[in-house]
Design a protein around this motif. Structure first.
Motif, PDB file in Angstrom:
ATOM      1  N   ASP A 105    -113.655  -9.066  49.879  1.00 22.96           N
ATOM      2  CA  ASP A 105    -113.439 -10.501  50.115  1.00 22.96           C
ATOM      3  C   ASP A 105    -112.725 -10.744  51.446  1.00 22.96           C
ATOM      4  O   ASP A 105    -113.069 -11.657  52.197  1.00 22.96           O
ATOM      5  N   GLN A 150    -115.164 -10.006  54.314  1.00 25.83           N
ATOM      6  CA  GLN A 150    -116.169 -11.075  54.401  1.00 25.83           C
ATOM      7  C   GLN A 150    -115.586 -12.314  55.069  1.00 25.83           C
ATOM      8  O   GLN A 150    -116.191 -12.911  55.943  1.00 25.83           O
ATOM      9  N   LEU A 169    -116.667 -14.068  58.486  1.00 32.33           N
ATOM     10  CA  LEU A 169    -117.086 -15.479  58.486  1.00 32.33           C
ATOM     11  C   LEU A 169    -116.323 -16.267  59.545  1.00 32.33           C
ATOM     12  O   LEU A 169    -116.895 -17.063  60.282  1.00 32.33           O
ATOM     13  N   ARG A 178    -117.901 -18.062  62.805  1.00 34.62           N
ATOM     14  CA  ARG A 178    -117.715 -19.489  63.083  1.00 34.62           C
ATOM     15  C   ARG A 178    -117.170 -19.712  64.492  1.00 34.62           C
ATOM     16  O   ARG A 178    -117.437 -20.725  65.110  1.00 34.62           O
ATOM     17  N   PRO A 229    -118.689 -20.627  53.741  1.00 34.89           N
ATOM     18  CA  PRO A 229    -118.017 -19.428  53.294  1.00 34.89           C
ATOM     19  C   PRO A 229    -118.763 -18.722  52.163  1.00 34.89           C
ATOM     20  O   PRO A 229    -119.306 -19.368  51.277  1.00 34.89           O
ATOM     21  N   VAL A 230    -118.798 -17.401  52.238  1.00 34.15           N
ATOM     22  CA  VAL A 230    -119.298 -16.620  51.115  1.00 34.15           C
ATOM     23  C   VAL A 230    -118.180 -16.591  50.087  1.00 34.15           C
ATOM     24  O   VAL A 230    -117.048 -16.241  50.406  1.00 34.15           O
ATOM     25  N   LEU A 231    -118.480 -16.982  48.887  1.00 31.58           N
ATOM     26  CA  LEU A 231    -117.421 -17.108  47.895  1.00 31.58           C
ATOM     27  C   LEU A 231    -117.124 -15.779  47.233  1.00 31.58           C
ATOM     28  O   LEU A 231    -118.015 -14.983  46.983  1.00 31.58           O
ATOM     29  N   SER A 232    -115.884 -15.578  46.970  1.00 28.88           N
ATOM     30  CA  SER A 232    -115.495 -14.379  46.239  1.00 28.88           C
ATOM     31  C   SER A 232    -115.934 -14.552  44.788  1.00 28.88           C
ATOM     32  O   SER A 232    -116.310 -15.639  44.365  1.00 28.88           O
ATOM     33  N   ARG A 233    -115.844 -13.460  44.027  1.00 31.98           N
ATOM     34  CA  ARG A 233    -116.286 -13.548  42.635  1.00 31.98           C
ATOM     35  C   ARG A 233    -115.478 -14.572  41.861  1.00 31.98           C
ATOM     36  O   ARG A 233    -116.000 -15.340  41.068  1.00 31.98           O
TER      37      ARG A 233
END
Lengths: 183, 368
Positions: free
Chosen positions: A50, A53, A57, A61, B44-48
């Motif tokens: 996470d 990532q 991101l 941006r 945004p890529v979302l976390s689980r």
């Protein structure tokens, strides 16, 4: 000679795909190092994923600006570190109210989980210097330039961080400097 | 002991090695992150964990919609696909409904020509639409409906931007260019249909996001302007954002009317972009006074024009000036004025041979 005066527009058209290509190259080069850092910071695969990532991101941006920097890797490292700081703060707050430790431990994370738990006890600068040096492989002078500190200060931070981590991890004390010795 | 300046040399102690060994385990984990995941997905890529909370929120929202909203025909947002591509509501300004698929082989395909509104002379009418819906098409051949977004904000900006897009330039993109869509380098290409409803009719615009050359069409009028990026953003956010002011690097794609007049209509300002002596990479932008604006416009419009080939024959050391004429609404007209290259004046659609007077005027402004 015939000049194509539409060149500027053609360049603009290609800019986006060119940017994506540049970013892919940056991603490929920076990804392993960022993952390693995030892994020791968090001690957990999901949390590390996470953080990385989110780092990429934010980099994407701001890619138009970041790609022009002399060292985009340093920018990404700083973002990752800042994200990790936020993550640590959350964990600390939770620990105050419940006996929670870092992340969720799983079988494959045993060593790194202990290290991440020890790292969280270090002051922010010391933690960053130690990971930059030991995991990223930056030299003292590179770390000093990145943090805007003197090389002497970085050396002191590194020394303290090693000593503190050795204590936390119960390594042989003879080889480590005591935390208080450098103050 | 204070370490020497050597990352992994003699000063590399046990703590360092322990950290490095633990971190190296990361190299053997399948992280499942790719550059395409990031660069092809601006949001945004979302976390689980975030996925779970978002999913719960969406479930609650879906239940509310199903109970309270769906029974109202005027607000039926989920009726994609059935001809004649209008929502069930009979009123004139209801939102259009997206076709479930678009023909693979047909370039510039729109579900129907403009109905009840002007679609011959410009891409979209010079009026703010009542509704705008963006249909996205994905899949290997960009033929299948992938999603629908209603543009809830920025409809005046949408109209202002699309109304004034120019006709195709020589050598520019012609229509949507499906081949370039399918061969696009961008990680996530998509084709889009924009359905615009007005009080007295409707109109569709087709375009694509390819990372390369893809114009737009309403089935009759075509433009070589590349709008895939802004449409993609509007599709993702539900907002049409007015474009930022032009710069020397980003000048847009021209303006409707420039195929008839070098500087059409009533521009409200003009800026000159030029390379300062010694600066070869970055142009400098200089604004011109309102009096200068009128002088430049009138002078450029006085020269006899012909259809542009977007090229000129160079003599020794040509110097190029770029004039950006901005308007209250819509994109600017960009005129290139050259010293030492004939034809000397070019707006992308028209050219004029003699730029002597214009160059003198421009140099006068730059020296002032």
């Amino acid at each position: 000679m015939l000049l194509d005066v539409r060149g500027v527009i053609a360049e603009e058209t290609d800019m986006r795909s060119s940017q994506a290509g540049d970013f892919e190259r940056f991603f490929a080069a920076a990804n392993p190092s960022l993952l390693r850092q995030a892994y020791v910071y968090t001690g957990n695969v999901d949390e590390a994923r996470d953080l990385v990532q989110e780092t990429f991101l934010r980099t994407w941006r701001n890619w138009e600006r970041v790609s022009r920097l002399e060292d985009p890797d340093a920018w990404a490292r700083k973002v990752l570190h800042n994200l990790a700081v936020g993550w640590w703060r959350q964990r600390r707050t939770r620990r105050k109210y419940a006996a929670l430790t870092i992340g969720a431990r799983d079988q494959s994370d045993t060593d790194v989980h202990d290290i991440a738990s020890a790292l969280i006890s270090l002051p922010e600068k010391e933690r960053r210097v130690l990971v930059s040096h030991a995991v990223v492989g930056l030299s003292i002078s590179e770390i000093a330039a990145e943090l805007g500190a003197s090389e002497g200060t970085v050396r002191v931070w590194l020394s303290r961080a090693r000593a503190a981590l050795a204590t936390e991890l119960k390594l042989t004390p003879a080889r480590q400097t005591k935390r208080g010795d450098q103050r | 002991m204070i370490p020497r300046d050597d990352p992994f040399g003699g000063d590399d102690n046990e703590v360092d090695r322990l950290l490095r060994t633990a971190a190296a385990k990361a190299d053997f984990i399948d992280w499942a992150i790719s550059a395409e995941d990031i660069s092809g997905r601006p949001r945004p890529v979302l976390s689980r964990a975030r996925h779970r909370s978002l999913a719960a929120g969406l479930l609650v929202a879906a239940i509310i919609v199903a109970i309270f909203v769906a029974p109202i025909p005027e607000l039926n947002l989920f009726n994609h696909g059935s001809a004649p591509y209008l929502m069930s509501r009979s009123g004139p300004a209801s939102a259009l409904s997206c076709p479930r698929s678009r023909p693979v082989s047909s370039v510039n395909w729109v579900p129907s020509d403009a109905h009840g509104v002007e679609g011959m002379g410009r891409l979209v009418p010079e009026a703010t639409p009542s509704n705008a819906v963006i249909c996205a098409y994905g899949g290997r051949k960009l033929a299948n409906l992938a999603g629908v977004t209603s543009v809830m904000e920025g409809l005046p900006a949408l109209a202002g931007e699309l109304t004034w897009l120019p006709r195709p330039e020589v050598g520019g993109c012609s229509g949507v260019g499906l081949r370039s869509v399918l061969q696009g380098k961008d990680p996530v290409p998509a084709a889009y249909l924009i359905g615009l409803s007005y009080p007295h009719g409707w109109l569709w615009v087709s375009t694509a996001y390819t990372g390369g050359c893809a114009g737009a069409s309403n089935g009759t009028f075509q433009t070589s302007a590349i709008i895939g990026g802004v449409v993609k953003k509007a599709y993702e956010t539900g907002r049409w954002v007015a474009p930022t002011a032009s710069s020397c690097v980003s000048t847009g794609f021209g303006r409707l009317g420039q195929e008839l007049t070098m500087v059409p209509g009533q521009p409200v300002s003009v800026a000159i972009c030029y390379f300062k002596a010694g600066a070869r990479l970055h142009q400098t932008m200089v604004s011109v006074s309102p009096e200068g604006l009128l002088q430049l416009r009138d002078l450029l419009n006085r020269e006899p024009t012909f259809t542009s080939t977007n090229g000129c024959h160079q003599s020794v050391n040509p110097v190029f000036y770029t004039l950006i004429f901005s308007y209250g609404v819509g994109p600017p007209v960009v005129v290139s004025v050259a010293k030492g290259c004939v034809p000397a004046i070019n707006n992308g659609s028209l050219q004029a041979n003699d730029g002597t007077a214009a160059v003198a005027l421009i140099q006068g402004y730059l020296q002032a």
